[in-house]
Design an enzyme around this catalytic site. Structure first.
Site, PDB file in Angstrom:
ATOM      1  N   ILE A 338       0.815  -1.214   0.000  1.00  0.00           N
ATOM      2  CA  ILE A 338       0.000   0.000   0.000  1.00  0.00           C
ATOM      3  C   ILE A 338       0.849   1.264   0.000  1.00  0.00           C
ATOM      4  CG2 ILE A 338      -1.780   1.263   1.265  1.00  0.00           C
ATOM      5  CD1 ILE A 338      -2.695  -1.279  -0.199  1.00  0.00           C
ATOM      6  N   ASP A 396       4.310  11.629   8.556  1.00  0.00           N
ATOM      7  CA  ASP A 396       2.867  11.443   8.523  1.00  0.00           C
ATOM      8  C   ASP A 396       2.388  11.728   7.109  1.00  0.00           C
ATOM      9  OD1 ASP A 396       0.088  11.379   9.916  1.00  0.00           O
ATOM     10  OD2 ASP A 396       0.089  13.279   8.846  1.00  0.00           O
ATOM     11  N   ARG A 422      -1.573   6.586  18.965  1.00  0.00           N
ATOM     12  CA  ARG A 422      -1.022   7.279  17.812  1.00  0.00           C
ATOM     13  C   ARG A 422      -1.496   8.725  17.788  1.00  0.00           C
ATOM     14  NH1 ARG A 422       3.067   4.082  15.890  1.00  0.00           N
ATOM     15  NH2 ARG A 422       2.413   1.919  16.170  1.00  0.00           N
ATOM     16  N   ASP A 506      -4.088   8.328  -2.249  1.00  0.00           N
ATOM     17  CA  ASP A 506      -4.856   7.681  -1.189  1.00  0.00           C
ATOM     18  C   ASP A 506      -5.950   8.589  -0.649  1.00  0.00           C
ATOM     19  OD1 ASP A 506      -3.315   5.414  -1.361  1.00  0.00           O
ATOM     20  OD2 ASP A 506      -1.932   6.023   0.228  1.00  0.00           O
ATOM     21  N   HIS A 548      -6.513   4.208  -2.384  1.00  0.00           N
ATOM     22  CA  HIS A 548      -6.647   3.289  -1.257  1.00  0.00           C
ATOM     23  C   HIS A 548      -7.674   3.832  -0.275  1.00  0.00           C
ATOM     24  CE1 HIS A 548      -5.741   0.410   1.852  1.00  0.00           C
ATOM     25  NE2 HIS A 548      -5.435   1.365   2.709  1.00  0.00           N
ATOM     26  N   GLU A 572      -9.178  -2.098   2.666  1.00  0.00           N
ATOM     27  CA  GLU A 572      -9.104  -2.973   3.828  1.00  0.00           C
ATOM     28  C   GLU A 572     -10.091  -4.102   3.633  1.00  0.00           C
ATOM     29  OE1 GLU A 572     -10.740  -4.867   7.140  1.00  0.00           O
ATOM     30  OE2 GLU A 572     -11.836  -3.214   6.234  1.00  0.00           O
ATOM     31  N   HIS A 601      -2.298  -4.316  11.227  1.00  0.00           N
ATOM     32  CA  HIS A 601      -2.311  -3.857  12.612  1.00  0.00           C
ATOM     33  C   HIS A 601      -2.117  -4.998  13.603  1.00  0.00           C
ATOM     34  CE1 HIS A 601      -3.236   0.241  11.574  1.00  0.00           C
ATOM     35  NE2 HIS A 601      -4.191  -0.175  10.769  1.00  0.00           N
ATOM     36  N   CYS A 637      -3.154  -2.283   4.573  1.00  0.00           N
ATOM     37  CA  CYS A 637      -2.792  -0.862   4.678  1.00  0.00           C
ATOM     38  C   CYS A 637      -1.274  -0.773   4.664  1.00  0.00           C
ATOM     39  CB  CYS A 637      -3.384  -0.284   5.972  1.00  0.00           C
ATOM     40  SG  CYS A 637      -3.534   1.524   5.969  1.00  0.00           S
TER      41      CYS A 637
END
Length: 706
Positions: A338, A396, A422, A506, A548, A572, A601, A637
């Site tokens: 991704i 980021d 986060r 994205d 995405h 996802e 994750h 992701c």
């Protein structure tokens, strides 16, 4: 009172927020709805609302899993409960009650008001087979647990309870605890008369709506028309809790240390003379000029763009059916990722050294090139088809682009919770947004020079940048999205000029801009899709545009996704049970699709067989009528939060699963086309650069970093 109905998670849960004379004991969805992050990590003693599956005692006590999702109109992401068939709720609120007791001991019982997520919101956000039963039936299952909590709070002489839900209050009110019902984000519309009539002590009403939206808030008109019940207290939401401007600001503003104070900007700090108390976590700066009246706030209309954008700028030069065969040729089940790769301590140290002036720009560039070379070498050695450069230069996905665009500012310490532990520093949009320089071309060139395989150019889309920023209020969100799109359009053109054949833009935050009222979705989705198309329509037919969408439910906005006109849609999927894939198949979605085959994750490395079963399930939906070369295999992701010890074996298994599925289904695997789209060797197989070795041939160019 302007926070989201889905949960008050803007502060650390151990802090206390004092926006009025009453101090609210802040308890988030993470606390009240099953302490979901604690459960996910197997913590002991923190299960507050146990959801059990009576038919399968082998399942984990509690929800079988928690699916990250994105509430409406907020930058916060939180887990959603997934309920199995036969679930039942029983309470163990010891953790919540301990926090209430600490708050009462600190500031007194009269000033301590617990905040919880109410049963309707909890159940409406839930997913899974157990969430499909009628709401009335599910309420009967969960209300005993809520009544038990209210009974325990009553025994503690809790002053009041603020529940962020609609309905189901007759049974709760019978417990004798004064309930403060809070509503958010917009006026209640037709629901206003019956909501304010609920058996609650106070009702919070939003007088602002979505600032920057074209539609005005109608709460004031509703009160004039229907009145407000005598004997009830009203909470007037006249402060935008998701803004940093001086006439707004509360729970969604950054926790800035030290405080940043300008006459037009208000970020929070640790003391607040404005509210006349010692425990408040926020401060407000004086606003120049005369304060706006409530009526002026409710009727304010932001400005639009001062110019029109030609209609042809929103449309690719050829339709998908004509342009797709001109793009890169791939085998069945082509593999890619991704975008981001592990942000290791070495990567973070390099960025910090440059930020502190301890290394020169040239040294920093060489270091980034080394990390890019390492990522390219890993992907080539694993046999992936379309590569990425790894995004080691980015802290980021929004901040990186905001720092390069005109019209956006950043704080040094203005951190806002994104999800879990986060935190991010959202940009502040302070002026007209404009392109100033290329933002991704240099990194793309380094990566593409190391391989013959196509490398994706990686961009964050205009809607996501807007929804994860603090926008202006003097012009509409639509106008700001189109400004961002025009800037990103120039970046897409710059990547294409540098030889990029695959550009990924994205939009994980596409759904976050939806308002609570579905009647207003069409207006938002109209300009959101326009912004995406404006940024990508500049691409030539032979350039593949990828987007995405992550961790949210998109089945009810399928038409908008189709209208985005992306060549490849990655989504996802590992936690949603192929729901989105089936919805796309049912809607006859005809463009390339890349459902995630494993959950990034989780630290668990999925097996080859697991990922093969996911690929089989994609094929079984009938999507794309068997065009297996257009079903992409990729993670859910980006891999930024994972370590190399997890990433490499997971990707190796993913590539092997794709290869075995080609053999299983007896489909060919033609070699990928050259990255340039022209003759073989248009990009060099190897390239030397300072600080790294050579890529190509599966060799790792940066083994010295390991």
């Amino acid at each position: 009172m302007a926070r989201g109905a889905e949960g008050c998670v803007a502060l650390d849960m151990s802090k206390f927020l004092t926006p009025t004379i009453t101090t609210w004991c802040v308890l988030s969805m993470v606390d009240v709805c099953c302490a979901c992050f604690d459960m996910a990590h197997g913590a002991k003693g923190y299960v507050l609302l146990v959801i059990e599956n009576l038919d399968n005692p082998a399942l984990l006590r509690g929800c079988t899993s928690w699916k990250p999702n994105i509430p409406l109109c907020t930058v916060l992401r939180m887990p959603m409960p997934e309920l199995e068939d036969g679930w039942v709720a029983r309470s163990n609120f010891t953790h919540v009650l301990d926090r209430v007791a600490r708050c009462q001991a600190t500031i007194g019982k009269e000033a301590s008001v617990p905040i919880i997520i109410g049963p309707v919101t909890f159940l409406c956000l839930a997913r899974g087979p157990g969430a499909s039963a009628p709401l009335a039936e599910r309420l009967q299952r969960v209300l005993p647990a809520y009544r038990a909590l209210l009974g325990q709070l009553k025994a503690m002489q809790a002053h009041g309870l603020r529940a962020d839900v609609e309905g189901a209050y007759a049974a709760l009110a019978a417990e004798g605890v004064p309930i403060h019902l809070a509503t958010y984000y917009d006026d209640l519309g037709a629901a206003y008369p019956w909501v304010v009539a609920l058996p609650v002590a106070a009702v919070g009403l939003d007088f602002l709506g979505v600032l920057g939206a074209a539609e005005a808030n109608c709460t004031l008109e509703l009160i004039k028309t229907h009145g407000f019940p005598a004997g009830k207290r009203m909470g007037a939401g006249v402060v935008d809790g998701r803004s940093v401007w001086a006439d707004t600001g509360l729970a969604g503003t950054p926790m800035a240390m030290p405080c940043v104070e300008l006459d037009w900007l208000a970020l929070c700090c640790r003391s607040c003379a404005r509210w006349g108390c010692q425990t408040c976590a926020y401060t407000f700066c004086p606003t120049a000029g005369t304060a706006a009246t409530l009526g002026e706030l409710a009727s304010y209309r932001p400005k639009e763009l001062p110019f029109e954008i030609e209609a042809d700028k929103y449309v690719r030069s050829e339709p998908f059916d004509c342009r797709r065969d001109k793009q890169i040729a791939m085998p069945a089940f082509p593999t890619t990722s991704i975008g981001s790769f592990p942000q290791t301590a070495d990567v973070r140290r390099l960025r910090l050294q440059y930020k502190q002036g301890r290394i020169s720009r040239a040294e920093y560039d060489r270091g980034i090139a080394s990390h890019i070379g390492f990522v390219i070498g890993i992907q080539e050695s694993l046999g992936m088809d379309v590569l990425v450069h790894g995004e080691s230069e980015r802290t980021d996905m929004v901040e990186y682009f905001g720092q390069a665009l005109e019209g956006m500012l950043f704080t040094q310490h203005g951190w806002v919770q994104s999800y879990g532990s986060r935190y991010v520093r959202p940009p502040l949009i302070v002026g007209d947004i404009a392109f100033t320089r290329s933002m991704t071309v240099d990194e793309f060139k380094v990566a593409q020079a190391l391989t013959r395989r196509p490398v994706k150019g990686m961009l964050t889309g205009p809607v996501t940048i807007l929804n994860w920023s603090f926008p202006r209020h003097d012009i509409t969100r639509r106008a700001q999205a189109l400004q961002l799109a025009l800037a990103l359009r120039q970046e897409v053109a710059a990547l294409e000029a540098a030889g990029c054949r695959v550009v990924q833009v994205d939009e994980p935050a596409l759904r976050e801009g939806l308002t609570p009222k579905s009647s207003r979705w069409a207006a938002y989705l109209g300009w959101a899709v326009d912004a995406f198309r404006l940024s990508t329509a500049v691409a030539a037919p032979a350039t593949q545009v990828v987007t995405h969408l992550s961790y949210s439910d998109f089945q009810d906005i399928m038409a908008a996704i189709d209208d985005m006109d992306a060549d490849v849609l990655t989504i996802e999927n590992s936690r949603s049970g192929d729901d989105m894939v089936r919805a796309l198949a049912a809607s006859r979605y005809g463009r390339d699709i890349g459902p995630g085959v494993y959950d990034v994750h989780s630290p668990v490395v999925p097996s080859v067989e697991f990922m093969k079963s996911k690929i089989r399930s994609f094929v079984a939906t009938g999507i794309l009528d068997g065009r297996l070369d257009r079903i992409w295999v990729n993670p859910d992701c980006g891999l930024k939060t994972r370590g190399w010890e997890e990433t490499i074996p997971a990707l190796r298994n993913m590539v092997q699963a794709a290869a075995e599925m080609r053999a299983e289904l007896a489909v060919g695997a033609p070699a990928p086309s050259p990255a340039s789209g022209g003759e073989e060797g248009a990009f060099p197989a190897t390239a030397q650069y300072e600080g790294g070795g050579s890529g190509g041939g599966g060799a790792c160019p940066c083994c010295s970093l390991r």
